[in-house]
Design a protein around this motif. Structure first.
Motif, PDB file in Angstrom:
ATOM      1  N   ASP A 184       5.317   1.701   2.524  1.00  0.00           N
ATOM      2  CA  ASP A 184       6.475   1.502   1.873  1.00  0.00           C
ATOM      3  C   ASP A 184       7.662   1.087   2.705  1.00  0.00           C
ATOM      4  N   GLY A 185       7.498   1.075   3.976  1.00  0.00           N
ATOM      5  CA  GLY A 185       8.777   0.558   4.781  1.00  0.00           C
ATOM      6  C   GLY A 185       9.914   1.604   4.819  1.00  0.00           C
ATOM      7  N   ASP A 186       9.434   2.743   4.790  1.00  0.00           N
ATOM      8  CA  ASP A 186      10.826   3.686   4.639  1.00  0.00           C
ATOM      9  C   ASP A 186      10.885   4.464   5.839  1.00  0.00           C
ATOM     10  N   GLY A 187      10.046   4.174   6.977  1.00  0.00           N
ATOM     11  CA  GLY A 187      10.220   4.690   8.300  1.00  0.00           C
ATOM     12  C   GLY A 187       9.302   5.832   8.691  1.00  0.00           C
ATOM     13  N   ASP A 188       8.564   6.238   7.644  1.00  0.00           N
ATOM     14  CA  ASP A 188       7.458   7.367   8.126  1.00  0.00           C
ATOM     15  C   ASP A 188       6.000   6.851   7.676  1.00  0.00           C
ATOM     16  N   HIS A 189       5.222   7.500   8.379  1.00  0.00           N
ATOM     17  CA  HIS A 189       3.815   7.241   8.170  1.00  0.00           C
ATOM     18  C   HIS A 189       3.257   7.605   6.960  1.00  0.00           C
ATOM     19  N   GLY A 223       3.356 -11.649   6.896  1.00  0.00           N
ATOM     20  CA  GLY A 223       4.168 -10.580   7.459  1.00  0.00           C
ATOM     21  C   GLY A 223       3.853  -9.172   7.229  1.00  0.00           C
ATOM     22  N   ASP A 224       2.938  -8.846   6.170  1.00  0.00           N
ATOM     23  CA  ASP A 224       2.608  -7.714   5.704  1.00  0.00           C
ATOM     24  C   ASP A 224       1.221  -7.348   5.686  1.00  0.00           C
ATOM     25  N   ALA A 225       0.930  -6.216   5.788  1.00  0.00           N
ATOM     26  CA  ALA A 225      -0.524  -5.726   6.064  1.00  0.00           C
ATOM     27  C   ALA A 225      -1.206  -5.473   4.394  1.00  0.00           C
ATOM     28  N   GLY A 232       7.165  -3.026  -0.742  1.00  0.00           N
ATOM     29  CA  GLY A 232       7.617  -1.754  -1.574  1.00  0.00           C
ATOM     30  C   GLY A 232       6.420  -1.020  -2.327  1.00  0.00           C
ATOM     31  N   GLY A 233       5.122  -0.883  -1.484  1.00  0.00           N
ATOM     32  CA  GLY A 233       3.921  -0.129  -1.800  1.00  0.00           C
ATOM     33  C   GLY A 233       3.419  -0.699  -3.089  1.00  0.00           C
ATOM     34  N   ARG A 234       3.592  -1.709  -3.646  1.00  0.00           N
ATOM     35  CA  ARG A 234       3.124  -2.762  -4.537  1.00  0.00           C
ATOM     36  C   ARG A 234       1.802  -3.395  -4.206  1.00  0.00           C
TER      37      ARG A 234
END
Length: 405
Positions: free
Chosen positions: A256-261, A316-318, A347-349
């Motif tokens: 979700d791109g919030d900086g954690d795994h 650009g995203d996985a 965003g996790g969608r």
């Protein structure tokens, strides 16, 4: 990051760069082999690498019928040349590729053994080395990761009769010398562990943000607290127990791109498999909430014994690839085995796309730019042939050429 696919926009719009459309037209199917060498049986230990150092990727697998390891030299989409790579007494499933001896050639590692690439494998055979004399059964998963923080990759493995542990690759390599082994967890019950599979293909990573590698195993994660020598177990509400125990494929990444795994996980080794991403709440230690991806295509899913994350469409995203395996005991219901990509919308969608529905399943699919054209292709083999498959019920290995470029 892969370059965007350049296409011409319509006349009323400014010409620009647009992503490729994910769907059946994105990939073209080719057979690597339509009759498994050594007998019509399942294949294990898949490996994708440039073994002959000619600039493209080759493919290898172990035929469980004759116990022989083969590699297939890529020459063209419909031309793969078979070469012998070695033999095994133990019928292994997991594998990885690495330059074990540091000579610049990619070697193949399976449970208990590694096969040294001679550098010119078209003319000389791989050389087999044994690195663990204690392995007596199947190793299911193998992953490269730096477990002790020394900047060098170690090898993490799981086997449901062996447990989960990691190896330090020694500086001096001998034919029959055991590598140092460090236990992560060992929970064997009635000669079989509770966990059949979990960490492959990328289920090792820094989940708690402290800079070291943790391990995901289907319904739990193991916190690395002392350079790979001490572990704390944390349970997660995910995972189903199939015929062989808890089993999943996994990938640790920031969804979700919030900086954690977070963790992307797919059920495997059972029918009605699902895919979810497990959201990291950022706490210390973190907790994870399963967010299941919605199915759109008809039918009940089979076993997702493949999981790959890659930027398949060049935006650009996985995106998330899963494939239903062809095993007759755990086929999908109401449909044949299919190949799916959940397209990443940000965003996790995600949204499910069927990329292939041609009565051919896959098992432990690998992804990479096989032909060197700048996009991500797929290679696969099967576990057990299904009599209803499009190859006349025979074993097969497959190449899916990405047509984005």
């Amino acid at each position: 990051m892969h370059r965007f696919l350049a296409v011409a926009a319509c006349a009323s719009l400014t010409t620009g760069l647009l992503q490729a459309q994910i769907g059946p037209a994105m990939f073209r199917h080719h057979y690597i082999v339509r009759e498994a060498p050594g007998g019509n049986a399942g294949m294990g230990a898949p490996a994708l690498a440039d073994f002959d150092r000619d600039g493209d990727l080759d493919y290898a697998f172990l035929n469980r019928a004759d116990g022989r390891l083969y590699w297939f030299e890529y020459r063209a989409a419909d031309e793969w040349v078979r070469h012998p790579a070695g033999s095994l007494r133990l019928r292994q499933l997991g594998s990885l590729t690495a330059d074990v001896d540091g000579d610049g050639a990619v070697d193949i590692v399976v449970g208990g053994y590694w096969f040294r690439n001679p550098g010119n494998p078209r003319r000389e055979p791989f050389e087999r080395y044994r690195y663990d004399s204690l392995i007596t059964s199947e190793i299911h998963d193998m992953v490269l990761a730096d477990m002790d923080g020394d900047g060098r990759d170690d090898i993490v493995v799981t086997g449901d009769r062996e447990g989960c542990f990691w190896y330090k690759i020694p500086g001096e390599l001998a034919h029959d010398a055991d590598w140092p082994r460090t236990i992560i967890t060992l929970e064997v019950r009635d000669d079989r562990a509770d966990i059949h599979a979990g960490l492959n293909p990328a289920g090792v990573g820094d989940l708690d943000g402290d800079g070291d590698a943790d391990v995901f195993l289907t319904d739990r994660w193991l916190e690395n607290t002392a350079r790979g020598t001490r572990w704390i177990e944390h349970r997660i509400l995910f995972g189903r127990k199939g015929p062989w125990g808890l089993s999943a494929r996994s990938w640790i990444t920031d969804v979700d791109g919030d900086g954690d795994h977070d963790i992307v996980a797919a059920d495997c080794d059972g029918q009605n498999s699902g895919v979810a991403w497990l959201e990291n709440d950022g706490a210390r230690p973190p907790h994870f909430k399963a967010r299941y991806l919605a199915n759109a295509a008809p039918g009940t899913r089979g076993s997702f014994h493949s999981l790959r994350l890659a930027d398949f469409d060049g935006d650009g995203d996985a995106d998330i690839l899963v494939v239903e395996q062809e095993d007759p005991k755990i086929l999908p219901r109401g449909a044949g085995p299919r190949w799916f990509i959940w397209e990443n919308l940000g965003g996790g969608r995600f949204v499910e796309r069927v990329i292939f529905d041609g009565r051919l399943g896959g098992h432990d699919v690998l992804a990479g730019d096989v032909d060197g054209d700048g996009d991500i292709d797929l290679v696969s083999k099967i576990w057990n042939p299904w009599r209803g498959n499009a190859n006349g019920g025979r074993s097969h290995a497959d190449y899916f050429e990405n047509l984005s470029r």
